[in-house]
Design a protein around this motif. Structure first.
Motif, PDB file in Angstrom:
ATOM      1  N   LEU C  58       0.829  -1.210   0.000  1.00 29.97           N
ATOM      2  CA  LEU C  58       0.000   0.000   0.000  1.00 29.97           C
ATOM      3  C   LEU C  58       0.858   1.253   0.000  1.00 29.97           C
ATOM      4  N   ASP C  59       1.970   1.163   0.691  1.00 30.77           N
ATOM      5  CA  ASP C  59       2.851   2.328   0.777  1.00 30.77           C
ATOM      6  C   ASP C  59       3.727   2.486  -0.455  1.00 30.77           C
ATOM      7  N   GLY C  60       3.598   1.589  -1.373  1.00 30.38           N
ATOM      8  CA  GLY C  60       4.369   1.718  -2.612  1.00 30.38           C
ATOM      9  C   GLY C  60       5.803   1.221  -2.471  1.00 30.38           C
ATOM     10  N   LYS C  61       6.043   0.488  -1.380  1.00 28.83           N
ATOM     11  CA  LYS C  61       7.429   0.032  -1.187  1.00 28.83           C
ATOM     12  C   LYS C  61       7.659  -1.324  -1.846  1.00 28.83           C
ATOM     13  N   MET C  62       6.617  -1.855  -2.365  1.00 27.24           N
ATOM     14  CA  MET C  62       6.715  -3.181  -2.932  1.00 27.24           C
ATOM     15  C   MET C  62       5.871  -3.225  -4.191  1.00 27.24           C
ATOM     16  N   THR C  63       6.389  -3.908  -5.207  1.00 31.04           N
ATOM     17  CA  THR C  63       5.586  -4.034  -6.416  1.00 31.04           C
ATOM     18  C   THR C  63       4.535  -5.109  -6.198  1.00 31.04           C
ATOM     19  N   LYS C  64       3.656  -5.180  -7.098  1.00 33.46           N
ATOM     20  CA  LYS C  64       2.567  -6.139  -6.985  1.00 33.46           C
ATOM     21  C   LYS C  64       3.106  -7.557  -7.054  1.00 33.46           C
TER      22      LYS C  64
END
Lengths: 526, 364, 507
Positions: C58-64
């Motif tokens: 959610l925080d954008g620290k990880m790709t899908k």
């Protein structure tokens, strides 16, 4: 008695004519058909007794009152009276309940007929008194109705207090949390020509929102939640950072009143068109009595058809219900308010069931689509058929609307016998119309299934254009085109269609107030 | 009361002035219309002006976001409650609607469950502007419900769902009450704050007079003559019509702030009925029409019926309305179970009816 | 992007970057938080790790992709689909189950008792959607109980038929039209139905159709308060012609029809139905010619119906307009009978030859002829002239010319024969004068067309003349002068003016 039987047969013939026109010639207003019939009758006035022609017209009007709902629902071709309940009936059509919607309106009409036949004769004295009392005041009554229509329209938007400027990359969220203002944010704001000054402060007054301000301006950075498909639960897109600007109060009002502005524009355009039609003979002089026909058809029928055509609506299979979702309370409420509204419309000039229905709904505080449709059905029948009944009602002989204008060309009511005969005809033709409605609605519902809706709309449109051309020539077609464009304004900008009724309300109001010619002169029409 | 009811009451007030009726009958004057307009004015000022001028501390705007996150909405509401609790300052929150198309909105409902100290938000179906639900568009429960707990004492409110569906959505005001040690939850707090007041009537009525003078000058041109008597009548029509609206609304539950800026709080209504009630509106309209007809007859050059007011109103108003009320009473007694609405419930229902153009739905 | 596994928690993370899950990254300085949240120090459970993975996404620290991979590692098989976590949920407590109260409990009454239907395949009665035994359709929200059936509503609508019959019956009670007083009729009564009862005070006008044996009849009717035109349309006129019911001057009629107001206040009642026109009974007054001649206007009234016997002694045809007959009695008094051509058109041709000189009975209405200050009779029909005794010849008084001229006034309208008189003056064969030895005056002889008379008459011829004594008022003074008396030789009569040589069958 022999004459009575002949008279009844004439009335029943009129009902069958109405059925044919309603089912196969949609969009035609009953008064236009009546005008045409009278036009053809006048040369034969010495051959056919005028009272028999009146019976024919009474049967026709009764039939139209009940059966025109078919045209409205299945062909998306309402007139000024059915436009009032057009939208709810379309909703029903789209869930396969078109026949049921037709029956709601039909049952409303039936109740209206009961009200006319049973109650009206006993209100003769009261109505005569009312006419005498209200007669000198009709002008401000109309003005009040116009004022109410204008001020009662609700803003359709909600006047957003924040306006989206641009998005910031999610990677800057950390900076924001740390109290740092990213350069990209400053750059983005500068591009909006409202740059931040010195002494910029960033705060986080709420979860998921930061505020950045320099004392003069405040911008909000809002973190959205990830977009999710609510039916599958899958994520569609990740969250984002939206940079928002607080809108000034005047902007909120402007946003909120967009639809109202469209409503006022509709009203103004319709008023202008009405003044034009009233003060200038646009159609060939020998058809001047049909001037309003292309106007009304354009405003209500063809605009609705064009919209249905371009919206590429697919009408689902219709279920031909054998019983209807109605209870006594709904019938009582819908038909009660409809009857009051219909009598009001029949009594006051220029007021049509659309307007009176809106006022009646407001006055009685009723909700629910079923009540709405039933109200519309009752309202319409009481208005049209009531106009004939009031015309013949002894002590009253009220001349209202196109019906009286047409009939007055060859007949003047006099005796109680005439009134009783007409009432008998209305009752009997009402029964016949209602039974015909049941079967005609089922027939047309099946027809609509077989023919693609767009084709049907196209056929209906072609029929209407042909009729307008035959009746009013090229000039009428031009008038209809202009009226169609005006009729599309409320639909496109989501404002009230009721404002279109300014086409008759405003000219008649101005004339009754004594300033019609003056205004027409100012508009360059006289 | 419904807008039309107030409008009609305003007309009735205007017809009580003989000069106005005479001017209308003899000279086609349109003065009486001003009564209707000013009778409607308080609601116009509130619902069509004031509501757009409020600033909110917290705002839910699903259209902007492109989505409704039920959980986040619930949490935002809780955050607002906690902020009011912690700061001791008035805090407000607005729930905007979500427009999907020209005639389509996504409905969501908000409920304050004070017993369990939680806020529940549920996403409802797509609805049309007429508040009719579009079938099979309600998301499944697990996707569409958000629950958040708060830790504060809220003044007991009536438990019901409020819906953000069409046009402008509902809003709440959180008013810390240090003496009571709780937070009062006000639904649509801006309503009747200043508009439904006698002082506002005094401020607004002169505009009616100016409008009348301007329009009459426009039409009369060089023939225009200032008629002071008529001007006074016009002013009084505008004022009394406005005031009548305020007075009639006092019969309901909510009341209003009657003398701003001197008074700040809303007074309690007389609670005779809740103003959205169909029979109340119908009855008021009936009375207005009876009054209008009586006045038109009274001031006519040739009267059509006798002018004994007692006889007239007994016959035309009291008897028929009594019959109607009795019919309704027995009908309801027969068809519906006995409901004991408490004052809070009535107040809430009144507000719901006033804010929602087409009344409250029950789709959630 | 190169990834590696975090040695502490096993999450797949970006190579070279700190693991966001294990807290080995430096704590952010001066982080802005809306309110302080107590940090949990307990070791992370799988669920918590899963929650952190989701948060990281959610925080954008990880790709899908990473998220999906890591999720699989820590997600349990019986764990339901991940729900985005709430940041403000109390960390330890699990929210109680969401018992969403139905709005119906607060805002509306409970629905009525539902009829049970065991049929699961049951369709919605309104939209046809399969709903099973539900009491409300979830698709269209229609109730499935307490519905109004088609049969019931048709039955209710039948009450309208009954009401129609009641009103029909009531109409019959109100059927008679009141008689209208002509004096009360106004222009604003245009198109109103009128019933006029009055006397026809003029000869009806007839406007024939070009190709039909009918036309429009127009009468002037006086009801005593005023007069008004009544117009019978072609169809009605045809019926009246066929039935021989033509209204005539003096008839009392009952006519019902619509009033039409034309230019300059012209009004007429148009009768369109033959059943709405009646000629009321005719009552004739029996009078003799002597009763009518001489008389004054006040003796009788215009339109009075009379029946008069006499002999038609003279006739005169106004071309295309009317016949005028002289009806005389034995005393020589005569009265004019006016037969307009209209009457012939309506009631049949008049056989003039059969009535001329015959004894007849004439029924008609009296009209005062101002020009002659005398009454005249206008029959209503050609059948109103009936021959009571056909002409068989006249009885002549034989006398000299002198005797005739001396007693001319007494002999007026009688029949005289003068014998052996000499032609003194000749204008034409049809107009000449004779005399004899008894007088110096001359007696004019006027010969009708086709009358029995010699031809090529010359002055000096001797003739025998017999005819009808009358006079021709050449100076228009109303009094017959001596030289105005004449003997008229009438056609189709026993009159003649013959040369004596012809009299006895000579050439």
């Amino acid at each position: 008695m022999h004459f009575y039987i002949v008279a009844l047969l004439f009335a029943i013939a009129g009902t069958f004519v109405a059925a044919g026109v309603s089912c196969f010639l949609p969009g035609l207003h009953v008064y236009n058909v009546m005008g045409f019939v009278v036009l053809f009758y006048l040369p034969f006035i010495d051959v056919v007794e005028p009272f028999l022609m009146l019976m024919f017209l009474a049967g026709m009007v009764t039939g139209f009152g009940i059966l025109f709902t078919i045209s409205t629902i299945y062909y998306s071709a309402p007139d000024d009276t059915t436009a009032f309940y057009f939208m709810p009936t379309q909703k029903y059509l789209m869930v396969g309940r078109g026949h049921e919607a037709a029956m709601f309106a039909g049952i409303g009409g039936l109740m209206g007929l009961f009200a006319l036949v049973i109650i009206l004769p006993f209100f003769m004295g009261f109505l005569a008194t009312l006419r005498e009392l209200v007669g000198p005041h009709i002008h401000w009554l109309l003005g009040s109705i116009i004022a109410f229509l204008l001020i009662s329209e609700w803003p359709r938007e909600y006047g957003r207090s924040k306006m989206h400027m641009f998005d910031l990359d999610m990677s800057y969220k950390g900076d924001l949390d740390k109290g740092r203002i990213p350069e990209a944010l400053k750059t983005g704001i500068s591009e909006w020509k409202k740059p931040l000054g010195r002494d910029v402060v960033i705060t986080k007054p709420r979860n998921f929102e930061w505020e950045i301000g320099d004392g003069r301006r405040t911008y909000i950075i809002h973190e959205t939640s990830p977009l999710k498909d609510t039916t599958t639960g899958e994520f569609k897109s990740p969250p984002r950072l939206m940079v928002l600007n607080r809108t000034p109060k005047w902007y909120r009002l402007k946003e909120a009143y967009k639809s109202n502005a469209a409503g006022v524009l509709t009203f103004a355009l319709a008023s202008w068109l009405g003044m034009l039609v009233f003060f200038k003979t646009m159609v060939p002089p020998d058809r001047a009595f049909q001037t309003l026909m292309p106007t009304f058809v354009g405003l209500f029928a063809t605009s609705a058809i064009v919209l249905a055509f371009i919206s590429r609506v697919k009408v689902p299979k219709q279920h031909l219900a054998k019983c209807y979702d109605l209870d006594t309370e709904t019938i009582a409420k819908g038909s009660g308010s409809g009857a009051l509204a219909g009598i009001f419309a029949a009594f006051i000039p220029a007021v049509t069931p659309g307007v009176s229905g809106t006022l009646g709904g407001n006055a009685t505080g009723l909700r629910d689509d079923k009540i709405f449709i039933m109200n519309g059905g009752t309202n319409r029948v009481v208005y049209y058929v009531g106009a004939i009944a009031l015309f013949l009602l002894p002590l009253l002989h009220l001349r209202r609307g196109g019906m009286a204008i047409n009939v007055n060309l060859f007949f003047v009511p006099q005796t109680t016998e005439q009134f009783l005969l007409i009432t008998a005809a209305i009752a009997i033709c009402g029964f016949i119309s209602f039974v015909m409605l049941i079967y005609a609605s089922k027939f047309v519902a099946k027809l609509v299934e077989r023919i693609q809706y767009q084709y049907l709309n196209l056929i209906v449109l072609c029929i209407i254009i042909a009729i307008i051309f035959l009746m009013t020539s090229w000039q009428g077609l031009g008038l209809m085109f202009v009226a169609t464009m005006i009729g599309l304004v409320p639909v496109m900008w989501n404002s009230r269609r009721l404002n279109l009724l300014a086409v008759i309300l405003v000219p008649i109001w101005l004339n009754m107030a004594g300033v019609g010619p003056m205004i027409a002169e100012m508009m360059g029409l006289a | 009361m419904k807008g039309f009811t107030h409008f009609l009451c305003g007309i009735a007030v205007a017809t009580a002035f003989g000069l106005a009726v005479d001017a209308a009958a003899e000279h086609m004057a349109q003065i009486i219309i001003l009564g209707g307009i000013f009778g409607y004015m308080p609601d116009f000022l509130d619902f069509k002006v004031a509501r757009f001028l409020e600033d909110y501390d917290y705002e839910v705007d699903p259209t902007l976001e492109g989505d409704i996150n039920a959980q986040r909405i619930a949490e935002l509401f809780v955050e607002a409650i906690h902020k009011a609790r912690d700061t001791g300052k008035y805090t407000n929150i607005k729930f905007n609607t979500m427009k999907i198309g020209a005639d389509t909105w996504r409905q969501y409902g908000i409920m304050v469950d004070n017993e369990n100290k939680r806020i529940i938000v549920k996403i409802g179906p797509l609805v049309t502007t007429g508040k009719s639900p579009i079938p099979e568009t309600t998301p499944p429960d697990e996707e569409g419900i958000g629950v958040a707990h708060y830790d504060a004492e809220l003044e007991h409110t009536y438990e019901a769902w409020t819906y953000a569906d069409i046009m402008s959505g509902p809003d709440y005001g959180l008013v810390p009450q240090p003496k009571e040690g709780n937070i009062r939850l006000d639904f649509i707090p801006w309503h009747r704050k200043w508009s439904h007041s006698l002082t506002c009537g005094l401020a607004v009525a002169p505009f009616g007079l100016l409008a009348y003078l301007g329009i009459s000058w426009l039409f009369a041109g060089s023939d225009w003559v200032f008629n002071p008597e008529l001007a006074v009548v016009v002013f009084m029509i505008c004022l009394y019509a406005y005031w009548l609206h305020v007075i009639v609304d006092q019969f309901g539950v909510m009341g209003s702030n009657l003398f701003p800026p001197f008074t700040k709080k809303r007074s309690q209504g007389l609670s005779l009925f809740h103003s959205g009630l169909s029979i109340a509106n119908f009855g008021t309209n009936w009375i207005s029409v009876a009054v209008i007809l009586y006045n038109l007859n009274y001031f006519a050059d040739e009267r059509v019926f006798g002018t004994n007011p007692v006889k007239y109103f007994v016959l035309t108003t009291i008897i028929p309305l009594t019959i109607l009320v009795l019919i309704r009473y027995f009908w309801l007694k027969k068809t519906r179970p006995k409901q004991e609405d408490d004052k809070e419930e009535q107040k809430f229902l009144e507000k719901i009816d006033e804010i929602m153009e087409y009344g409250s739905g029950d789709n959630v | 992007m190169e990834t590696e596994l975090c040695p502490l928690c096993g999450s797949e993370i970006e190579k070279g970057r700190a693991c966001p899950f294990c807290g080995d990254a430096p704590a952010p300085a001066e982080e802005l938080k809306p309110e302080p949240v107590p940090e949990k120090k307990a070791p992370l459970t799988d669920d918590e790790k899963l929650a952190r993975i989701e948060q990281a996404y959610l925080d954008g620290k990880m790709t899908k992709e990473q998220y999906e991979k890591n999720k699989v590692k820590f997600a349990k098989t019986d764990t339901p689909a991940a729900v985005p976590p709430s940041v403000t949920k109390p960390p330890a407590a699990v929210p109680p189950p969401v018992a969403v109260p139905s709005a119906a409990a607060f805002l509306k009454e409970e629905p009525a008792k539902i009829e049970e239907d065991p049929d699961p395949g049951k369709e919605c009665l309104s939209c046809g959607h399969v709903i099973g035994s539900k009491s409300e359709c979830p698709r269209c929200a229609a109730k499935q109980y307490n519905r109004l059936s088609e049969k019931k509503i048709i039955a209710i609508s039948m009450v309208l038929l009954l009401l129609g019959a009641v009103y029909l019956g009531a109409a019959g009670i109100y059927a008679e039209t009141d008689i209208t007083v002509v004096a009360d009729i106004q222009e604003s009564d245009n198109f109103r139905n009128m019933r006029i009862v009055g006397k026809v005070i003029g000869v009806p006008d007839f406007y024939p159709e070009k190709y039909e044996p009918t036309g429009v009849l127009r009468l002037l009717v006086d009801d005593g308060t005023g007069d008004i035109w009544v117009r019978l349309v072609s169809s009605v006129t045809l019926t009246l012609i066929e039935e021989g019911r033509i209204p005539g001057f003096g008839d009392t009629v009952d006519a019902e029809g619509a009033l039409f107001v034309g230019d300059e206040g012209y009004m007429q009642v148009k009768v369109r139905d033959k059943n709405l026109f009646h000629i009321l009974e005719r009552n004739y007054t029996e009078l003799g010619v002597s009763d009518l001649v001489p008389s004054v206007k006040s003796d009788y009234y215009v339109g009075q119906l009379v029946s008069v016997n006499g002999r038609i002694v003279d006739k005169f045809y106004l071309d295309g307009f009317a016949w005028i007959f002289d009806l005389a009695d034995e005393s020589g008094n005569s009265i004019s009978v006016f037969m307009p051509e209209t009457i012939e058109q309506l009631t049949g041709e008049l056989d003039v030859n059969s009535i001329f000189l015959s004894e007849v009975n004439i029924k008609g209405a009296l009209e005062w002829y101002e020009g002659g200050r005398e009454w005249e009779i206008i029959p209503g029909s050609t059948t109103d002239i009936t021959v009571t005794a056909p002409y068989t010849g006249d009885t002549y008084l034989t006398m000299t010319v002198g005797e005739m001229l001396a007693n001319a006034t007494a002999l007026e309208n009688l029949y005289v024969q003068v014998e052996n008189v000499t032609v003194e003056w000749r204008y034409e064969d049809w107009l000449f004068s004779v005399s004899d030895s008894t007088t110096y005056d001359e007696l004019s002889i006027f010969v009708d067309y086709n009358a029995n008379s010699s031809t090529n008459i010359k002055e000096g011829d001797v003739m025998t003349v017999r005819g009808w004594v009358t006079y021709y008022d050449s100076n228009d003074n109303g009094v017959p002068d001596l030289d105005e008396w004449e003997l008229k030789i009438r056609e189709a009569s026993s009159d003649f003016a013959l040369d004596v040589s012809e009299l006895w069958g000579g050439n």
